[in-house]
Design an enzyme around this catalytic site. Structure first.
Site, PDB file in Angstrom:
ATOM      1  N   LYS A 184       0.851  -1.190   0.000  1.00 22.33           N
ATOM      2  CA  LYS A 184       0.000   0.000   0.000  1.00 22.33           C
ATOM      3  C   LYS A 184       0.883   1.235   0.000  1.00 22.33           C
ATOM      4  O   LYS A 184       1.515   1.569   1.002  1.00 22.33           O
ATOM      5  CB  LYS A 184      -0.903   0.042   1.240  1.00 22.33           C
ATOM      6  N   GLU A 259       8.635   1.050  11.659  1.00 19.17           N
ATOM      7  CA  GLU A 259       9.622   2.138  11.582  1.00 19.17           C
ATOM      8  C   GLU A 259       8.851   3.425  11.800  1.00 19.17           C
ATOM      9  O   GLU A 259       8.069   3.827  10.931  1.00 19.17           O
ATOM     10  CB  GLU A 259      10.306   2.158  10.213  1.00 19.17           C
ATOM     11  N   CYS A 293      12.078  11.150   9.289  1.00 16.66           N
ATOM     12  CA  CYS A 293      12.027  10.519  10.603  1.00 16.66           C
ATOM     13  C   CYS A 293      13.345  10.740  11.312  1.00 16.66           C
ATOM     14  O   CYS A 293      13.411  10.770  12.531  1.00 16.66           O
ATOM     15  CB  CYS A 293      11.764   9.029  10.440  1.00 16.66           C
ATOM     16  N   GLU A 392       7.656  15.157  17.404  1.00 20.18           N
ATOM     17  CA  GLU A 392       8.141  15.187  16.024  1.00 20.18           C
ATOM     18  C   GLU A 392       7.310  16.208  15.241  1.00 20.18           C
ATOM     19  O   GLU A 392       6.081  16.121  15.214  1.00 20.18           O
ATOM     20  CB  GLU A 392       7.958  13.798  15.415  1.00 20.18           C
TER      21      GLU A 392
END
Ligand code: NAD
Length: 488
Positions: A184, A259, A293, A392
Site C-alpha cells: 500500500k 519504523e 524521521c 516530532e
C-alpha cells in the site's frame, strides 16, 4: 520530458495491481502537486474487498515463488535495479513532482532504490548456500539442519516522505526472501511507486508476486493489518498509526516490523569544526524540508561555542534557497501537502506561545504564492517540556540549546521517547566515540552527513521502531527459521 510535460501526462492513473493486471476502475483519489496545490492525477484505489483479492493473488503465487532458488530471485532483483537505473530520470522527476523534493534529493532517492535492489540480489544469491546448513549437536544420535524460509504473504505499508526508498527497503528483502507482497503506497505520493511497479513488471516478475492496493489508511491499511491471510506487516509511518497497526495485527498474532518517528539530537562538542557543524545541522534539519524521521531537530551545542555557532547557522539557514523543486539551485521545496503545511505552521505557533524564541523563519515562505512552502525555522530558549522540544514536527523546524558538560549533552540527547538517529560533531575522535556510544539510537553519524547504506541496519531504540530494516536483518525480518532434527 519537461516539468510541464510531466504535469500533462497524467489524468486517470490505475492504482491497483493484482496478478500483474492494472485495475483502472473503482474508487478514486486525487493526488496533488505540493509545489502548486493543483491536482496532478486521479488514482484508482481499493478497499477491504480489493485487499482480499490482492491477498488471494499473493497466496496463489506464493508456493511457486517460494520454491524458486535464491539465484533465480537474484537475477530478477538485478534486472529491477537495472530497470530503475534505465528510467532514473523519469523516476527522479516524478518524485520531485509528487513529493516536492528538489531534483538533486530525488536523485539520491532513486540511487538508494537501485543500490537496495542490487544489495538484496547479493543476499538472495547467498541464500542457496545457507539453506539446509548442518547444525552441530552435542549428540551423535541426531542430526539437524537449518532452513531459512519466507514467512508467506506480507503486507507493506509506506509513508510519503521517501516513497520509493521506503518501499525498496521492504520490497527488495521481501522478494529476496521468497515472500509475495501486498503493497500500500501512501495516498499522498502513490505516483513514484506506481511507476516503480511498472518497471518491476517489465522485468518479468511472475503474476501475483507483487500486488498493489492504493488508497487511504482506513480503507486499505487497516484491512491489510487485520487480514488473516497476511503473515507479516512491515509498516513505516507515524507512531499514532503504528500503534493502530500493531493493535490490528495482534488480532491474528501477526509478525510486525515498525519504523516510526524520531526527535533526534545533533551534538556539537566544544572542539568541533564550526563550518562542518553548521552544514550538518542544515542538512539534518532541512533536507526534504525537514520531513525526515531522522531529522536532527534538537541541536545541542557546547556553551563555549554556542554564540559563534548561532551566527553562522542563522546566516546559512536564511540563505537556504526555497522554491520550485525543478529550478536549478533550489535547496528546499514545499511540504508534501496542505495538511502537513498547516500542521507544521500550527506547531510553530504553539512553540511561540510556549515561550520559545523564534530566531528566523516561522511563516509561509514567500518563494511561491502557490504551494505549501514554509520558511526554514530556528528556535532557541525552547522550554524542555514543550511540544516543540519533544514532539516530532516533520517540517523545517530546528531547536537549538546549549550544554556545559559532555554528561549533560548525553543526558539531554537521550531524554526523549524516541531513539532513531543522532549526529556528533567533534575534532576529538575519542570524545565523539564516547558520546556516540552513550546515545540511545539505532544509527549515529560522527562528522558525517546522514548517509544510509543498504548494508547498515535502519531502525531505532524506544518508540522509534520494532525491529531493523536493511542489511541481513532486513532479510531476516521476512524469514522464518526452521530446524529439522533427524534421528540417526
Ligand atoms: P502515517 O502514519 O500517517 O501514514 C503511513 C502509512 O500508513 C500511509 O500509507 C497511510 O495511508 C497508512 N495508514 C494510515 N492510517 C492507517 C491505519 N489506521 N491502518 C493502517 N495503515 C494506515 O505517516 P505519514 O504521515 O505518511 O509519514 C510520516 C511519518 O512516518 C512520520 O511520523 C515519520 O517519522 C515516519 N517515518 C518513519 C521512518 C522510519 O524509518 N523510522 C521513515 C519515514 C517516515
Amino acid at each position: 520530458m519537461t516539468h510541464d510535460g510531466d504535469l500533462k501526462q497524467f489524468g486517470d492513473v490505475a492504482g491497483v495491481l493484482i496478478r500483474n493486471e492494472w485495475i483502472p476502475n473503482g474508487r478514486r483519489l486525487d493526488v496533488m502537486n505540493p509545489s502548486t496545490g493543483e491536482v496532478l492525477a486521479s488514482v484508482s484505489t481499493g478497499d477491504a474487498s480489493t485487499v482480499d483479492l490482492a491477498v488471494a493473488a499473493a497466496t496463489e503465487a506464493f508456493p511457486a515463488w517460494r520454491d524458486t532458488t535464491g539465484a533465480e530471485r537474484a537475477l530478477l532483483l538485478r534486472r529491477i535495479a537495472q530497470g530503475v537505473s534505465d528510467k532514473r530520470e523519469v523516476l527522479v522527476r516524478l518524485q520531485s513532482l509528487n513529493n516536492g523534493k528538489p531534483l538533486e534529493e530525488a536523485g539520491f532517492d532513486v540511487d538508494d532504490v537501485i543500490s537496495t535492489f542490487e544489495y538484496y540480489a547479493g543476499l538472495a544469491e547467498a541464500l542457496d548456500a545457507r539453506q539446509d546448513t548442518p547444525v552441530a549437536l552435542p549428540s551423535s544420535e541426531f542430526t539437524a539442519r537449518l532452513r531459512h524460509e519466507p514467512c508467506g504473504v506480507v503486507g507493506l505499508i509506506v509513508p510519503w516522505n521517501f516513497p520509493m526508498v521506503t518501499t525498496a527497503g521492504k520490497l527488495a528483502p521481501a522478494l529476496a526472501a521468497g515472500c509475495t507482497v501486498v503493497l500500500k503506497p501512501s495516498e499522498v505520493t502513490p505516483l513514484p511507486e506506481l511507476e516503480l511497479a511498472r518497471i518491476i513488471l517489465e522485468q518479468g516478475l511472475p503474476a501475483g508476486v507483487l500486488n498493489i492496493v492504493s488508497g487511504t489508511g482506513i480503507e486499505v491499511g487497516e484491512p491489510i493489518a487485520l487480514h488473516p491471510g497476511i503473515a507479516k506487516v512491515s509498516f513505516t509511518g507515524s507512531n499514532a498509526v503504528g500503534i493502530q497497526v500493531m493493535q490490528r495485527a495482534a488480532s491474528t498474532v501477526k509478525n510486525v516490523s515498525l519504523e516510526l518517528g524520531g526527535k533526534s539530537p545533533l551534538v556539537v562538542l566544544e572542539d568541533a569544526d564550526l563550518e562542518l557543524a553548521v552544514e550538518l545541522a542544515c542538512s539534518g534539519g532541512y533536507f526534504n524540508a525537514g520531513q525526515m524521521c531522522s531529522a536532527t531537530s534538537r541541536v545541542l551545542v557546547a556553551e563555549g561555542i554556542l554564540d559563534a555557532f548561532m551566527v553562522k547557522f542563522v546566516d546559512r539557514v536564511r540563505a537556504i534557497q526555497v522554491g520550485d523543486p525543478f529550478a536549478p539551485g533550489t535547496e528546499m521545496g514545499p511540504l508534501v501537502s496542505k495538511a502537513q503545511y498547516e500542521r507544521v505552521l500550527a506547531h510553530i505557533d504553539r512553540g511561540v506561545t510556549s515561550g520559545a524564541r523564534l530566531i528566523t523563519g516561522g511563516e509561509r515562505s514567500a518563494a511561491s504564492a502557490r504551494g505549501f512552502f514554509v520558511q526554514p525555522t530556528i528556535f532557541t530558549d525552547v522550554p524542555e517540556d514543550s511540544d516543540l522540544w519533544n514532539k516530532e514536527i516533520f517540517g523545517p523546524v530546528v531547536c537549538v540549546r546549549g550544554f556545559s558538560t559532555e554528561e549533560e549533552a548525553i543526558s539531554a540527547a537521550n531524554k526523549t521517547e524516541f531513539g532513531l538517529v543522532a549526529t556528533v560533531v567533534s575534532a576529538n575522535a575519542e570524545a565523539a566515540s564516547r558520546v556516540a556510544n552513550a546515545i540511545q539510537a539505532g544509527m549515529v553519524w560522527i562528522n558525517a552527513p546522514q548517509v544510509v547504506f543498504p548494508q547498515t541496519a535502519w531502525g531505532g531504540y524506544k518508540q522509534s521502531s520494532i525491529g531493523r530494516e536493511l542489511g541481513p536483518w532486513g532479510l531476516a525480518s521476512f524469514q522464518e527459521l526452521k530446524h529439522v532434527v533427524v534421528a540417526s
